[in-house]
Design a protein around this motif. Structure first.
Motif, PDB file in Angstrom:
ATOM      1  N   ARG A 107       9.352   3.781   3.982  1.00 48.81           N
ATOM      2  CA  ARG A 107      10.088   3.133   5.049  1.00 48.81           C
ATOM      3  C   ARG A 107      11.063   4.139   5.658  1.00 48.81           C
ATOM      4  O   ARG A 107      11.571   5.009   4.962  1.00 48.81           O
ATOM      5  CB  ARG A 107      10.840   1.895   4.550  1.00 48.81           C
ATOM      6  N   TRP A 109       2.579   2.640   6.952  1.00 46.06           N
ATOM      7  CA  TRP A 109       1.367   2.181   6.277  1.00 46.06           C
ATOM      8  C   TRP A 109       0.441   3.345   6.006  1.00 46.06           C
ATOM      9  O   TRP A 109       0.325   4.253   6.828  1.00 46.06           O
ATOM     10  CB  TRP A 109       0.629   1.161   7.155  1.00 46.06           C
ATOM     11  N   ALA A 167       8.151   0.131   8.341  1.00 48.80           N
ATOM     12  CA  ALA A 167       7.103   0.416   7.355  1.00 48.80           C
ATOM     13  C   ALA A 167       6.254   1.589   7.809  1.00 48.80           C
ATOM     14  O   ALA A 167       5.972   1.755   9.000  1.00 48.80           O
ATOM     15  CB  ALA A 167       6.220  -0.812   7.167  1.00 48.80           C
ATOM     16  N   GLU A 211       1.727  -7.877  10.361  1.00 48.51           N
ATOM     17  CA  GLU A 211       1.493  -8.563   9.090  1.00 48.51           C
ATOM     18  C   GLU A 211       0.280  -7.914   8.446  1.00 48.51           C
ATOM     19  O   GLU A 211      -0.759  -7.751   9.103  1.00 48.51           O
ATOM     20  CB  GLU A 211       1.206 -10.046   9.309  1.00 48.51           C
ATOM     21  N   SER A 212       0.406  -7.521   7.172  1.00 50.33           N
ATOM     22  CA  SER A 212      -0.692  -6.840   6.502  1.00 50.33           C
ATOM     23  C   SER A 212      -0.618  -7.081   5.003  1.00 50.33           C
ATOM     24  O   SER A 212       0.472  -7.275   4.433  1.00 50.33           O
ATOM     25  CB  SER A 212      -0.658  -5.328   6.783  1.00 50.33           C
ATOM     26  N   VAL A 213      -1.775  -7.059   4.365  1.00 47.66           N
ATOM     27  CA  VAL A 213      -1.817  -7.158   2.902  1.00 47.66           C
ATOM     28  C   VAL A 213      -1.445  -5.831   2.254  1.00 47.66           C
ATOM     29  O   VAL A 213      -1.222  -5.761   1.043  1.00 47.66           O
ATOM     30  CB  VAL A 213      -3.218  -7.596   2.413  1.00 47.66           C
ATOM     31  N   LEU A 214      -1.377  -4.777   3.046  1.00 47.04           N
ATOM     32  CA  LEU A 214      -0.998  -3.468   2.515  1.00 47.04           C
ATOM     33  C   LEU A 214       0.473  -3.459   2.100  1.00 47.04           C
ATOM     34  O   LEU A 214       1.299  -4.169   2.678  1.00 47.04           O
ATOM     35  CB  LEU A 214      -1.226  -2.379   3.563  1.00 47.04           C
ATOM     36  N   THR A 215       0.780  -2.651   1.123  1.00 40.84           N
ATOM     37  CA  THR A 215       2.166  -2.400   0.738  1.00 40.84           C
ATOM     38  C   THR A 215       2.616  -1.104   1.414  1.00 40.84           C
ATOM     39  O   THR A 215       1.922  -0.084   1.300  1.00 40.84           O
ATOM     40  CB  THR A 215       2.299  -2.246  -0.782  1.00 40.84           C
ATOM     41  N   PRO A 216       3.741  -1.124   2.122  1.00 41.82           N
ATOM     42  CA  PRO A 216       4.175   0.105   2.805  1.00 41.82           C
ATOM     43  C   PRO A 216       4.323   1.270   1.826  1.00 41.82           C
ATOM     44  O   PRO A 216       4.895   1.109   0.742  1.00 41.82           O
ATOM     45  CB  PRO A 216       5.521  -0.282   3.416  1.00 41.82           C
ATOM     46  N   LEU A 217       3.807   2.411   2.221  1.00 39.89           N
ATOM     47  CA  LEU A 217       3.965   3.615   1.412  1.00 39.89           C
ATOM     48  C   LEU A 217       5.410   4.101   1.451  1.00 39.89           C
ATOM     49  O   LEU A 217       5.974   4.539   0.440  1.00 39.89           O
ATOM     50  CB  LEU A 217       3.036   4.706   1.933  1.00 39.89           C
ATOM     51  N   GLN A 240      -3.578   3.988   4.507  1.00 39.22           N
ATOM     52  CA  GLN A 240      -4.850   3.581   3.906  1.00 39.22           C
ATOM     53  C   GLN A 240      -5.822   4.743   4.077  1.00 39.22           C
ATOM     54  O   GLN A 240      -6.168   5.100   5.198  1.00 39.22           O
ATOM     55  CB  GLN A 240      -5.408   2.319   4.550  1.00 39.22           C
TER      56      GLN A 240
END
Length: 459
Positions: free
Chosen positions: A407, A424, A422, A399-405, A426
């Motif tokens: 898939r 991810w 996903a 669970e993360s607030v990030l949006t997957p770059l 950052q």
């Protein structure tokens, strides 16, 4: 170019859990103890069985998969091994005909005789019917015979043998013996190096196998199962054309030092991936996040999969290593983290019992362990350099607030209804549950460790 001809056998079973890994390792150990050069391969993307086969044979073990690694990769690796070995052993995956492609597909395509290992602990005459079905279900499947496992007695073994339509295919029986059983945990077999009596178990299994017709075969006897794997080319096998270009024209990672985590927490590393990075020009430095206080001096970092959930407290307590990792990221140096490596990067890991343990805090969010599988199967990932093939296998979710770059996708093209794993990103960090087979597209593999100056293309 010389042809590579060598006795070879593919050890399969009607289902998982029949004992094919034990038999494969026992056969390898039996011949290696006699001074023979044995090379073992594993069908499918398995990380764990190869640890046992490496211990048994004393040689590196590579994976064979007609989709993930590609047919030409399989042929080249087998030919290179056959040119140097006295015996080549391939362990199948799941049941003989399970999966697309299956172990039977590989055996038929390459002409490798199949030895079926059957857990006969609860059967008698049906053993013969099962053996007959395995042999004849697929037309023209090369066949070596059948071996009964977990047999109760000599009398039971005789019943099994007489049930065969062709008794000459009887390769013997291994009696039920807890001393040769290979220990397991939630992802499969326990890593061989973590089992204090691992080699002793393999020796006991080899001793038991030595009493069977299979174990008593000489190299001359095994010659009836010789396979011509074609010309030997010791170069890195080319990538599948469907994945993009084959080997790059230049060493894209020349001069790049990659730190590779390798210990009990991060141990899911394909030997082929290390080879690929070195062919790309990279210099590899190994370190232990469990024991080392800092990353080695490096330009990029690879955190492979493994068992961070079993070592979460130790990882959390190694503050100096966490600080070193955070400095690496702050400097904009690339990080590629796969599955377990990714799990340790998040803020928190929640164990299956509900305990929350702080991790490295490089990615915002939490990882939660479950008692059932959360992801399994072949996957592919499109990157600027091409498409990497690989797989996913995990018991946790994120669970993360990030949006997957990005898939991942299943093998046969884009399916809008399938979310995929996903990826991810950052800063300089890229992470996913996806386990990549680097040799499927070396240029794409190089993208994972190159500076993050070019955005990845959507899959």
């Amino acid at each position: 170019m010389a042809q590579s001809i060598c006795p070879a056998i593919l050890i399969a079973a009607p289902a998982s859990g029949q004992g094919k890994t034990t038999v494969t390792a026992a056969l390898a150990r039996l011949h290696a103890r006699q001074g023979r050069r044995v090379r073992v391969f594993k069908c499918g993307p398995d990380f764990l069985d190869p640890f046992w086969h490496t211990m048994a044979s004393g040689s590196p073990v590579y994976q064979l998969d007609l989709w993930m690694t590609g047919e030409q990769d399989c042929r080249n690796r087998l030919a290179a091994a056959a040119a140097q070995a006295d015996l080549v052993i391939v362990e199948g995956v799941m049941g003989l005909f399970d999966g697309t492609p299956s172990a039977a597909d590989l055996a038929k395509l390459l002409g490798i005789p199949v030895l079926a290992v059957v857990d006969a602990s609860a059967m008698a005459g049906t053993f013969g019917a099962l053996a007959f079905g395995l042999q004849h279900y697929l037309d023209d499947l090369p066949w070596a015979g059948v071996l009964a496992n977990r047999v109760a007695s000599a009398g039971h073994a005789e019943m099994l043998k007489t049930s065969l339509k062709n008794p000459s295919q009887w390769m013997g029986a291994l009696m039920r013996d807890e001393g040769i059983k290979l220990p397991e945990r939630h992802l499969g077999l326990t890593v061989a190096s973590e089992v204090s009596d691992g080699l002793q178990r393999l020796d006991l299994a080899a001793d038991a196998l030595a009493t069977t017709p299979l174990g008593q075969m000489t190299l001359q006897d095994l010659g009836r199962w010789s396979v011509n794997f074609g010309p030997c080319d010791n170069a890195l096998p080319p990538a599948d054309p469907a994945c993009g270009d084959s080997l790059p024209n230049q060493q894209r990672l020349a001069g790049v030092t990659i730190a590779v985590a390798r210990d009990a927490a991060f141990c899911f590393i394909y030997s082929a991936n290390l080879d690929c990075l070195e062919h790309l020009g990279a210099r590899l430095k190994f370190f232990s996040p469990l024991q080392d206080a800092a990353l080695p001096d490096c330009d990029a970092l690879w955190l492979p999969g493994g068992y961070p959930e079993l070592h979460a407290r130790t990882l959390a307590d190694n503050g100096s290593l966490r600080n070193s990792l955070q400095q690496h990221v702050a400097a904009g140096k690339p990080v590629w983290a796969e599955c377990g490596g990714m799990m340790a990067l998040f803020d928190t890991l929640v164990t299956a019992s509900g305990e929350e343990i702080a991790q490295w805090g490089v990615l915002p969010g939490r990882v939660t362990m479950h008692k059932r599988l959360a992801g399994l199967g072949p996957q592919q990932l499109a990157l600027p350099g091409g498409t990497l093939r690989g797989h996913t296998f995990h018991y946790s979710t994120t669970e993360s607030v990030l949006t997957p770059l990005l898939r991942t996708q299943r093998p046969h093209g884009v399916d809008p209804s399938y979310m995929g794993e996903a990826v991810w990103q950052q800063g300089s960090v890229m992470a996913s549950y996806f386990h990549a087979w680097f040799a499927s597209c070396p240029d794409a593999a190089a993208d994972l460790f190159a500076p993050r100056t070019v955005a990845c293309v959507p899959s």
